[in-house]
Design a protein around this motif. Structure first.
Motif, PDB file in Angstrom:
ATOM      1  N   THR A 190      35.332  39.231  23.818  1.00  0.00           N
ATOM      2  CA  THR A 190      34.818  39.666  25.119  1.00  0.00           C
ATOM      3  C   THR A 190      33.528  40.450  24.953  1.00  0.00           C
ATOM      4  OG1 THR A 190      37.042  39.764  26.060  1.00  0.00           O
ATOM      5  CG2 THR A 190      35.331  41.043  27.168  1.00  0.00           C
ATOM      6  N   GLU A 237      35.479  35.907  31.743  1.00  0.00           N
ATOM      7  CA  GLU A 237      36.894  35.607  31.520  1.00  0.00           C
ATOM      8  C   GLU A 237      37.765  36.010  32.707  1.00  0.00           C
ATOM      9  OE1 GLU A 237      38.760  39.120  28.888  1.00  0.00           O
ATOM     10  OE2 GLU A 237      37.221  37.976  27.844  1.00  0.00           O
ATOM     11  N   ASP A 238      37.317  36.939  33.526  1.00  0.00           N
ATOM     12  CA  ASP A 238      38.057  37.338  34.723  1.00  0.00           C
ATOM     13  C   ASP A 238      37.199  37.015  35.938  1.00  0.00           C
ATOM     14  OD1 ASP A 238      39.396  38.537  36.820  1.00  0.00           O
ATOM     15  OD2 ASP A 238      40.014  40.287  35.651  1.00  0.00           O
ATOM     16  N   THR A 254      37.873  36.788  39.120  1.00  0.00           N
ATOM     17  CA  THR A 254      38.070  37.559  40.344  1.00  0.00           C
ATOM     18  C   THR A 254      37.375  38.914  40.278  1.00  0.00           C
ATOM     19  OG1 THR A 254      40.187  38.404  39.519  1.00  0.00           O
ATOM     20  CG2 THR A 254      40.246  36.421  40.892  1.00  0.00           C
ATOM     21  N   GLU A 255      37.313  39.508  39.078  1.00  0.00           N
ATOM     22  CA  GLU A 255      36.682  40.815  38.928  1.00  0.00           C
ATOM     23  C   GLU A 255      35.186  40.702  38.680  1.00  0.00           C
ATOM     24  OE1 GLU A 255      37.840  43.984  39.165  1.00  0.00           O
ATOM     25  OE2 GLU A 255      39.718  43.168  39.920  1.00  0.00           O
TER      26      GLU A 255
END
Length: 513
Positions: free
Chosen positions: A295, A337-338, A340-341
């Motif tokens: 990440t 990787e996220d 929605t955030e």
């Protein structure tokens, strides 16, 4: 102990997460519950474990109806759960974690740690776990930490064990070890419910398979069923599971990462002297167990990390130290990787999300004015091209399914003139059909000559997409190897072992043949 769920229904407002689900797990049986993320698997198990209360239906153990007001009631009845994210206190010992919440005391009122240690040793001996009761949990490998979770459940005399996506944080070798443990538990008479979305694993270990889709049971299958048959049940149509791609024809060097170090907010080195090159028209997949610096590496490339050392050159130009906007303007496409955030604004419409990277300039803005007609036409074209299922371009993106949300992110990023495409966990939480689409677009991007970095914890995805594979462990690149490297070799690398294969590339440095 026999477990039976009858007509379990759980609603969250207008959403029916579980719709009259029936499921039976017999003693000495591994019953796999297969379905995509969002299908309702974990909700069902949380009902069983007492974390949620069902709106309809009932739970029976050995034909006796049960009512669980909380997890304590479920545990007392003989149900144990091994969670995807471990419920352990890192600074406690194994024995302390095992007795936590079920503390026993000696005659003098002291905690009975010797008794807890003896219990850990006895269960470890019985199942061959080889777990030291005095070891500090945070110092143990992830696979051993999962054994501690299993010991916790067995120490409370669990007769039914629920494994909720248990392989998400394991290397291939640790996954194989877990499968062997599950078979041992089954052979000892334990009823096991194995929740997963991974076809290969469910076919390898399950005695029976129940498939749920959109909260409903849509069928049962035998472990002899093919991946294609299982995938078809999961998504309701036939799916192409194999990634079709021609061999890469790498061009000139596009990206150079040299001596990259990333230091987090508390001073820890989370990316440790990473160096590699990436050529046009190839996919470099970065593999590894989650939390080994992947990440932070992608965020450093995009300019999201503050404390970064080393160089990042894109087409010969330094982008390390530049703002995120400048990195994007340099031609970097990024799928976080996220989604929605970090990838979407849920309250914004599909059209508004599609212009986020370019909300300040052409083609959507002229002389400070938003060109609504041009934006609407662009959004309509992308909705059609990327098969985004919605009620229209004005639909708030937060109302879309996970797969359609990911398509919005892809459509936005791939509609720009890219010099580099970085996709982190590109298929996390989406259905098999959407995975098929995402993989095709990633390969098509490579074939257009764009260099691609794919970060994934799914080894099947890594080997399917990659032209080369870089494996990260504790912030460093253990090695960069060809895409056809055997899974067991990749698994050892994910555990920190340097590859011995003659065609592997030097630690932290690489040379194309």
């Amino acid at each position: 102990m026999k477990l039976e769920l009858q007509g379990i229904t759980k609603r969250f407002g207008a959403l029916t997460a579980n719709d009259h689900i029936d499921l039976t797990a017999e003693p000495g049986e591994i019953h796999a519950l297969l379905g995509e993320n969002g299908a309702g698997k974990s909700t069902l198990m949380n009902v069983l474990y007492g974390l949620y209360q069902a709106d309809e239906g009932r739970i029976l153990l050995d034909d006796v109806p049960q009512h669980f007001a909380g997890p304590g009631d479920a545990m007392n009845a003989g149900i144990g759960m091994v969670h995807q994210h471990f419920m352990l206190v890192p600074v406690f010992t194994v024995a302390e974690n095992v007795m936590l919440g079920h503390e026993e005391t000696t005659f003098g009122g002291r905690l009975d740690l010797p008794g807890a240690r003896a219990k850990v040793r006895e269960i470890s001996r019985r199942f061959g776990f080889d777990v030291d009761p005095d070891a500090i949990v945070e110092e143990l490998p992830v696979g051993v930490q999962q054994r501690v979770e299993i010991i916790k459940a067995l120490s409370r005399e669990a007769k039914v064990l629920i494994f909720d996506e248990p392989t998400a944080v394991l290397t291939p070798q640790e996954t194989d070890e877990l499968m062997a443990i599950m078979r041992q538990l089954r052979d000892a008479g334990t009823a096991i419910v194995f929740i997963t979305h991974k076809l290969r694993e469910v076919r390898e270990v399950a005695d029976r398979i129940t498939v749920i889709r959109l909260g409903k049971v849509v069928g049962e299958a035998e472990p002899t069923a093919s991946n294609a048959e299982l995938a078809s049940l999961m998504v309701g149509r036939s799916v192409e599971l194999t990634v079709q791609k021609e061999p890469a024809t790498p061009g000139e060097t596009a990206l150079v990462v040299d001596g990259l170090r990333v230091i987090d907010a508390i001073g820890q080195v989370v990316v440790d002297d990473v160096s590699f090159e990436l050529h046009r028209g190839e996919i470099l997949a970065i593999a590894g167990v989650q939390g080994n610096g992947q990440t932070e590496l992608t965020e450093a490339i995009l300019g999201l990390q503050d404390r970064v050392e080393g160089r990042i050159l894109l087409d010969g130009r330094e982008i390390q130290g530049q703002s995120v906007r400048r990195v994007l303007d340099a031609g970097v496409g990024f799928v976080p990787e996220d989604r929605t955030e970090d990838g979407l604004v849920g309250e914004f419409t599909i059209a508004e999300n599609l212009m986020l990277d370019r909300s300040y300039r052409s083609p959507f803005v002229r002389r400070g004015w938003l060109k609504l007609v041009d934006l609407a036409q662009f959004a309509a074209d992308k909705v059609k091209e990327f098969d985004i299922r919605s009620q229209g371009i004005t639909t708030p993106v937060g109302r879309l399914s996970g797969g359609n949300q990911q398509k919005v992110v892809l459509a936005r990023e791939l509609s720009r003139d890219l010099r580099l495409f970085v996709a982190a966990q590109p298929t996390r939480g989406i259905d098999v059909g959407s995975i098929e689409f995402v993989h095709k677009r990633i390969v098509a991007t490579r074939d257009e000559g764009v260099p691609v970095i794919v970060v994934s914890t799914e080894l099947d995805e890594v080997t399917a997409l990659a032209d080369r594979i870089a494996v990260m462990y504790r912030g460093a690149i253990v090695g960069i190897v060809p895409a056809d490297t055997p899974r067991d070799v990749l698994g050892l690398m994910m555990a920190g072992e340097t590859p011995d294969a003659p065609d592997s590339e030097n630690h932290q440095k690489e040379q194309l043949a």
